[in-house]
Design a protein around this motif. Structure first.
Motif, PDB file in Angstrom:
ATOM      1  N   PHE A  29       0.872  -1.257  -0.077  1.00 51.85           N
ATOM      2  CA  PHE A  29      -0.111   0.034  -0.078  1.00 51.85           C
ATOM      3  C   PHE A  29       1.020   1.267   0.229  1.00 51.85           C
ATOM      4  O   PHE A  29       1.017   2.202   1.077  1.00 51.85           O
ATOM      5  N   GLN A  30       1.493   1.569  -1.220  1.00 52.88           N
ATOM      6  CA  GLN A  30       2.649   2.550  -1.247  1.00 52.88           C
ATOM      7  C   GLN A  30       1.938   3.480  -2.360  1.00 52.88           C
ATOM      8  O   GLN A  30       1.045   3.207  -3.124  1.00 52.88           O
ATOM      9  N   PRO A  31       2.365   4.714  -2.187  1.00 51.95           N
ATOM     10  CA  PRO A  31       1.567   6.053  -3.139  1.00 51.95           C
ATOM     11  C   PRO A  31       1.780   5.535  -4.703  1.00 51.95           C
ATOM     12  O   PRO A  31       0.567   5.715  -5.523  1.00 51.95           O
ATOM     13  N   LEU A  34      -0.552   2.516  -5.820  1.00 51.34           N
ATOM     14  CA  LEU A  34      -2.041   2.905  -5.402  1.00 51.34           C
ATOM     15  C   LEU A  34      -2.331   3.810  -6.526  1.00 51.34           C
ATOM     16  O   LEU A  34      -3.469   3.727  -6.956  1.00 51.34           O
ATOM     17  N   ARG A 137      -9.738   9.502   8.926  1.00 54.27           N
ATOM     18  CA  ARG A 137      -9.117   9.061   7.628  1.00 54.27           C
ATOM     19  C   ARG A 137      -8.983  10.392   7.112  1.00 54.27           C
ATOM     20  O   ARG A 137      -9.960  11.192   6.320  1.00 54.27           O
ATOM     21  N   SER A 140      -7.546  12.104   1.130  1.00 53.42           N
ATOM     22  CA  SER A 140      -6.390  11.931   0.167  1.00 53.42           C
ATOM     23  C   SER A 140      -6.882  10.603  -0.244  1.00 53.42           C
ATOM     24  O   SER A 140      -7.739  10.072  -0.016  1.00 53.42           O
ATOM     25  N   GLU A 142      -5.029   7.825  -0.430  1.00 54.20           N
ATOM     26  CA  GLU A 142      -4.804   6.876   0.581  1.00 54.20           C
ATOM     27  C   GLU A 142      -6.032   6.756   1.595  1.00 54.20           C
ATOM     28  O   GLU A 142      -6.491   5.659   2.095  1.00 54.20           O
ATOM     29  N   LEU A 146      -8.572   3.366   2.429  1.00 55.44           N
ATOM     30  CA  LEU A 146      -9.006   2.966   3.833  1.00 55.44           C
ATOM     31  C   LEU A 146     -10.165   3.200   4.169  1.00 55.44           C
ATOM     32  O   LEU A 146     -10.901   2.364   4.885  1.00 55.44           O
TER      33      LEU A 146
END
Length: 208
Positions: A29-31, A34, A137, A140, A142, A146
């Motif tokens: 789960f990295q920018p 994703l 949350r 963004s 990410e 989530l």
């Protein structure tokens, strides 16, 4: 945590207990990956011309039934106002208002092929409270992905495909293009959801 936030969390835990849907795997789960996946969703959405994916309309019905249950459950705790302005710029802004016993929901862009404007607003109430107040949350890519997980854990399994479009999908479009789509569509993307779970979730945990 203030009294009203504590009551909200207890209400969700009692009335809408969490399923075992896993968090994304941190190493995956990295920018960059994703955002690349978000771009895939954006392209798939743009390639669709239909407004309603009729065989999967049941998922939107299940999601709305769940949203109505949540809305009814929180109605006695908050004064909910519907206005044509944007007043929240962070989850902390929403939380601060909720701690004062109120929540303001923007009524703009409520055209939806299956939901009435009122139903769209009901879903927005749930979305503001569940991921953004209970879990803070961020606004963004990410944070919204989530948020998708937060919703899936509390909603019936039948609603998962609708949530993938309504939460994950529109966030994917917003953060890969800079704007939300002009038109909302009730299109399910089961293959993309399966690819997301295979790519970003721990092995053999996403069937819960």
């Amino acid at each position: 945590m203030t009294a009203i936030t504590k009551v909200l969390r207890e209400l969700f835990d009692e009335r809408f207990p969490m399923s075992g849907y896993a968090d994304p795997e941190p190493t995956a789960f990295q920018p960059a990956p994703l955002l690349a996946f978000a771009t895939r969703f954006t392209e798939a959405y743009a390639a669709e011309s239909q407004q309603v994916d009729a065989p999967f309309a049941f998922s939107w019905r299940a999601l709305m039934a769940h949203s109505r249950e949540v809305y009814a459950a929180v109605g006695s705790l908050l004064t909910i106002e519907f206005t044509q302005r944007t007043v929240y710029f962070s989850p902390e802004d929403i939380l601060a208002d909720v701690e004062r016993g109120r929540l303001e929901i923007n009524t703009e862009h409520c055209d939806h092929p299956l939901w009435t404007p009122e139903e769209n607003l009901i879903f927005r109430v749930v979305h503001d409270l569940l991921p953004h107040v209970l879990y803070l949350r961020p606004f963004s890519l990410e944070g919204e992905v989530l948020s998708f997980h937060d919703h899936v854990r509390r909603a019936p399994p039948e609603a998962r495909l609708a949530l993938f479009t309504e939460i994950f999908g529109y966030a994917a479009i917003r953060y890969s293009t800079g704007v939300y789509p002009d038109v909302q569509r009730c299109i399910a993307f089961p293959a993309l959801l399966a690819d997301y779970e295979a790519s970003f979730l721990p092995p053999k945990t996403h069937a819960a």
